[in-house]
Enzyme design. Structure first.
Site, PDB file in Angstrom:
ATOM      1  N   CYS A   7      33.124  41.979  38.421  1.00  0.00           N
ATOM      2  CA  CYS A   7      33.205  41.412  39.760  1.00  0.00           C
ATOM      3  C   CYS A   7      34.578  40.770  39.891  1.00  0.00           C
ATOM      4  O   CYS A   7      35.445  40.970  39.040  1.00  0.00           O
ATOM      5  CB  CYS A   7      32.059  40.449  40.042  1.00  0.00           C
ATOM      6  SG  CYS A   7      32.071  38.959  39.054  1.00  0.00           S
ATOM      7  N   CYS A  81      29.832  42.963  43.075  1.00  0.00           N
ATOM      8  CA  CYS A  81      30.410  42.306  44.243  1.00  0.00           C
ATOM      9  C   CYS A  81      29.589  42.656  45.480  1.00  0.00           C
ATOM     10  O   CYS A  81      28.992  43.728  45.545  1.00  0.00           O
ATOM     11  CB  CYS A  81      31.842  42.770  44.457  1.00  0.00           C
ATOM     12  SG  CYS A  81      32.887  42.591  43.011  1.00  0.00           S
ATOM     13  N   CYS A  89      36.516  44.518  44.860  1.00  0.00           N
ATOM     14  CA  CYS A  89      35.773  44.637  43.607  1.00  0.00           C
ATOM     15  C   CYS A  89      36.554  45.530  42.647  1.00  0.00           C
ATOM     16  O   CYS A  89      36.970  46.627  43.009  1.00  0.00           O
ATOM     17  CB  CYS A  89      34.393  45.217  43.882  1.00  0.00           C
ATOM     18  SG  CYS A  89      33.128  44.583  42.799  1.00  0.00           S
TER      19      CYS A  89
END
Length: 150
Positions: A7, A81, A89
């Site tokens: 992430c 994300c 992301c």
């Protein structure tokens, strides 16, 4: 099977997913996490994961590009994300199997301390439930002969 969760900050969602999948998937799965712009573990995440018996208090964040530079290879890379942030992301190059499992960012919750904890518990529980499904999927994949895997 080697799995990487990524992430943006490696401070919450990817850390929770890593901890839950490691707990649920067993010895046949190696799990790591990293971020595009790592910061520090979110204290609310540390608190709600401790409620689950998972200690993230000493966990460090890592940069996804450091793993790539170190030559780490993964069978699956899973971004966590939110859909609205998908453009930010991180991507890990060279992986055939990619999954996108978006979850809200605990860093964006607002309210009193208790309201924020409650919101992060909800995110934690959603991640935990999805990791249980993923652990079962990975176990089924490991049980199939190599020629049968897609």
């Amino acid at each position: 099977m080697r799995v990487l969760f990524i992430c943006v900050h490696n401070s919450a969602r990817s850390q929770m997913a890593e901890a839950f999948l490691r707990q649920m998937a067993g010895d046949g799965v190696t799990v790591e996490s990293a971020g595009l712009d790592p910061t520090v573990i979110n204290p609310l995440v540390v608190a709600v994961m401790a409620e689950e018996g998972l200690d993230l208090s000493e966990k460090k964040t890592r940069k996804v590009f450091d793993l790539f530079r170190d030559g780490k290879l993964y069978d699956a890379v899973i971004t966590v994300c939110e859909e609205s942030l998908e453009g930010k992301c991180p991507v890990f190059p060279g992986v055939a199997r990619r999954l996108h499992l978006p979850f809200p960012d605990p860093a964006t919750v607002t309210g009193t301390e208790e309201e924020r904890l409650e919101a992060v518990r909800g995110i934690r529980d959603a991640i935990k439930a999805r990791m249980a499904v993923l652990a079962r999927e990975l176990a089924g994949e490991a049980a199939r002969p190599l020629g049968d895997r897609a």
